[in-house]
Write an enzyme that holds these catalytic residues in place. Structure first.
Site, PDB file in Angstrom:
ATOM      1  N   ASN A  35       1.293  -1.523  -0.506  1.00 10.24           N
ATOM      2  CA  ASN A  35       0.362   0.022   0.176  1.00 10.24           C
ATOM      3  C   ASN A  35       1.137   1.129   0.039  1.00 10.24           C
ATOM      4  O   ASN A  35       2.000   1.319   0.554  1.00 10.24           O
ATOM      5  CB  ASN A  35      -1.170  -0.179   1.046  1.00 10.24           C
ATOM      6  CG  ASN A  35      -1.915  -1.113   1.484  1.00 10.24           C
ATOM      7  OD1 ASN A  35      -1.802  -1.958   0.448  1.00 10.24           O
ATOM      8  ND2 ASN A  35      -1.710  -1.661   3.053  1.00 10.24           N
ATOM      9  N   HIS A  67      10.997  -5.223  -1.326  1.00 15.90           N
ATOM     10  CA  HIS A  67      10.596  -5.703  -2.098  1.00 15.90           C
ATOM     11  C   HIS A  67       9.467  -4.433  -1.957  1.00 15.90           C
ATOM     12  O   HIS A  67       9.020  -3.948  -3.392  1.00 15.90           O
ATOM     13  CB  HIS A  67      10.046  -6.909  -2.359  1.00 15.90           C
ATOM     14  CG  HIS A  67       9.099  -7.312  -3.176  1.00 15.90           C
ATOM     15  ND1 HIS A  67       9.202  -8.484  -4.137  1.00 15.90           N
ATOM     16  CD2 HIS A  67       7.584  -7.867  -3.325  1.00 15.90           C
ATOM     17  CE1 HIS A  67       8.457  -8.433  -4.842  1.00 15.90           C
ATOM     18  NE2 HIS A  67       7.266  -8.073  -4.540  1.00 15.90           N
ATOM     19  N   GLU A  68       9.161  -4.623  -0.523  1.00 17.60           N
ATOM     20  CA  GLU A  68       7.514  -3.993  -0.960  1.00 17.60           C
ATOM     21  C   GLU A  68       7.901  -1.793  -1.331  1.00 17.60           C
ATOM     22  O   GLU A  68       7.277  -1.247  -1.761  1.00 17.60           O
ATOM     23  CB  GLU A  68       6.754  -4.004   0.586  1.00 17.60           C
ATOM     24  CG  GLU A  68       6.795  -4.995   0.942  1.00 17.60           C
ATOM     25  CD  GLU A  68       5.630  -5.670  -0.524  1.00 17.60           C
ATOM     26  OE1 GLU A  68       4.901  -5.417  -0.978  1.00 17.60           O
ATOM     27  OE2 GLU A  68       6.281  -7.722  -0.395  1.00 17.60           O
TER      28      GLU A  68
HETATM   29 ZN   LIG Z   1       5.446  -7.405  -4.392  1.00 17.98          ZN
END
Ligand SMILES: [Zn+2]
Length: 616
Positions: A35, A67-68
């Site tokens: 998000n 990654h996020e």
């Molecule tokens: Zn991902």
């Protein structure tokens, strides 16, 4: 990481702050959600409890965050136009996560994991049930199933290959102009290729299309080398690596290839139209896919392979890993003798890199499982595995040296588990001693050893030990440790205890999201038992698996089976309970079972013969 990304993408993170919110519980299928400005992460993928955290936990928490945070650009700032191009989010974030981890924690040697990522993708991509990286998605179910190793890992591997082909600087320049041009907009894959091609002044779109619009794994055959006047010439032919389609007509790819003689200068070529010839300075064993950035399998002519195997110790670690991975996969698919991997494992020096021994230990432990129901042959394999792995463990020891390199900690964990699997009496006895002593001596089971020791205890558990573990799970206050302890209850080799774990999974005791995980753990050792149980209790099980993942959960349990009867059971399950557009995972599970049955019937006898010949 933000600093790193602000620089790499050339567009600064535009929000006033970035939160990363940890929460208890877990999904069977993901760790976190990107998000924008408020990342959500399940606690076991971000929190490091010093009582239990291992080196690999540190790596996971860093990787998931990398990654996020990469998604704040690839995914959030620029979003794929439709699910067809999901890999633009996931493949790119996965590649960025590896790159960033390798840059900011060079001591973890994360660059070597590229081989693991590629293997994860290829094992799926070489089955007839695979799909292209970019695929047509029309329904919610299809979108849900697209979150797989093709989208993530093949996407990452293809980016790695293309970056190596155009060079790091050109690749980054292309990514920066893509970000600048498409910020707050939506894109398709060709928008990325256009920017990279412009920055690189090199045609890459055709190569990118070959690898993303068509499925499957290229295979480069390497003929015997010819050495003349201090130069080596070798012929390369492109085919296709398929596990379950013997006479498949190969697709055609333009394949960027890097080759060198071991220790020599690397030469680049593009295999196009199915063939290429490459001339290398110097003479000696020829290594193809040097540096392992290529997404293809390399199949050497027998003499060329033997020459390379003899030079194994002199090769860079990443190429040792690549050669081990290729020879194992090609051997299991019947393209090479199944025992080629064992030849390499025999040549690996005891002081080879920890990652090399981790791969060897992993394959041998997996092979041990494949010998289920064949006690005599399994005993021979176990003797060979112990003879190779015990001396390595003797070097590594139970306690960390003072300034030990981080990958050694991971190797220690892998070796304790693998030696426990293949019946090393000394390791099992010491694990038991430490587990028993832990109640009164906190040094007996330090955080770094806790998980592998508990793994050995749980898989070898008798009823009393199992109840002891359950009491510990029940009493545990930390939700994270509690969930881990409940998972261990599903790891018992003993069938009656596995059944007890299944019954427990559907009660209120383990907590809302732990039950589905316990059943998955039972499936690791007892796939047929776990599948039959889950099916018999289908309505209850559906309630504890997240809705979007149901079409993947049941095939995930049964897909580990080697029983022909499971194929029919999975077909019947899909027919009765899954919509027509949600059966992709079922088909892949069936293809995996068919492959496993074939491997056991056709390849294991070659391994038996090799072991006999080598005195195990
Ligand atoms: Zn991902």
């Amino acid at each position: 990481m933000l600093k790193e990304y602000n620089d790499y993408f050339g567009v600064k993170f535009p929000l006033p702050k970035l939160d990363n919110i940890a929460a208890p519980g877990r999904s069977q299928f993901f760790s976190a959600m990107e998000n924008w400005g408020a990342i959500f992460t399940f606690e076991n993928s971000i929190l490091l409890d010093p009582r239990v955290a291992t080196q690999s936990d540190k790596e996971v928490s860093f990787l998931v965050a990398a990654h996020e945070i990469a998604h704040q650009w690839f995914g959030d700032l620029v979003t794929m136009a439709w699910w067809d191009d999901l890999w633009l989010n996931e493949g790119f974030a996965s590649w960025m996560e590896s790159r960033t981890t390798n840059r900011l924690h060079p001591e973890w040697n994360w660059g070597l994991r590229a081989v693991d990522t590629r293997e994860g993708a290829m094992s799926r991509d070489a089955l007839s049930t695979t799909h292209p990286v970019v695929q047509r998605i029309a329904t919610v179910e299809q979108a849900s199933q697209a979150f797989d190793s093709i989208t993530y890992s093949k996407g990452e591997a293809v980016i790695r290959m293309l970056e190596s082909y155009v060079g790091e600087d050109a690749w980054r320049t292309g990514v920066r102009s893509y970000m600048a041009r498409h910020a707050y907009g939506n894109t398709v894959s060709d928008d990325l290729w256009r920017e990279i091609e412009q920055a690189a002044h090199k045609p890459i779109t055709a190569i990118a299309h070959d690898f993303t619009l068509q499925p499957g794994v290229p295979m480069i055959r390497v003929a015997d080398a010819v050495c003349k006047n201090g130069k080596t010439t070798v012929q390369l032919t492109q085919g296709e690596f398929s596990i379950d389609q013997e006479n498949k007509k190969p697709l055609s790819w333009r394949v960027p290839v890097i080759a060198q003689t071991v220790g020599g200068t690397a030469v680049r070529t593009l295999v196009s139209g199915g063939k290429a010839s490459v001339t290398l300075p110097g003479c000696g064993a020829v290594l193809v896919n040097a540096g392992q950035s290529g997404y293809y399998r390399t199949l050497y002519a027998p003499k060329a392979f033997a020459t390379l195997a003899a030079d194994f110790a002199r090769m860079p670690t990443i190429d040792q890993l690549g050669l081990l991975a290729d020879s194992w996969a090609l051997g299991m698919a019947g393209k090479m003798p199944a025992s080629s991997f064992l030849d390499l494992a025999s040549n690996a020096p005891a002081d080879a890199a920890p990652e090399v021994w981790q791969r060897i230990a992993g394959v041998l432990a997996g092979l041990h499982n494949s010998y289920e129901g064949k006690p005599e042959q399994r005993a021979a394999l176990d003797r060979f595995a112990r003879a190779r792995l015990a001396p390595v463990f003797a070097r590594v020891g139970w306690s960390a040296a003072k300034d030990e390199a981080a990958p050694v900690a991971n190797l220690r964990e892998t070796l304790i588990r693998a030696l426990g699997e293949v019946g090393d009496e000394a390791v099992i006895a010491e694990a038991r001693r430490r587990y028993a002593a832990a109640a009164t001596d906190k040094d007996a089971m330090p955080a770094a050893l806790r998980r592998p020791i508990l793994g050995v205890i749980a898989s070898n558990a008798d009823a009393a030990t199992w109840e002891q573990l359950r009491a510990a799970a029940k009493a545990e206050q930390s939700s994270m440790i509690k969930a881990e302890l409940y998972d261990l209850l599903g790891a018992a080799d003993d069938k009656a205890l596995a059944q007890r774990a299944l019954d427990l999974a559907l009660t209120d005791e383990p907590g809302a999201t732990a039950g589905a995980s316990i059943i998955s753990h039972v499936a690791g050792g007892h796939p047929d038992l776990a599948f039959d149980f889950a099916l018999a209790n289908r309505e209850k099980v559906d309630k504890i698996v997240d809705g979007a993942s149901r079409s993947r959960y049941f095939p995930g349990l049964g897909g580990r089976s080697a029983d022909p009867a499971m194929i029919g059971k999975l077909r019947e399950y899909a027919k009765q309970y899954l919509p027509a557009d949600a059966q992709g995972d079922t088909r892949t599970a069936i293809a995996s079972i068919e492959t496993r049955i074939k491997v056991r019937a056709q390849r294991l006898p070659q391994i038996d013969a090799w072991l006999k010949q080598h005195g195990a």
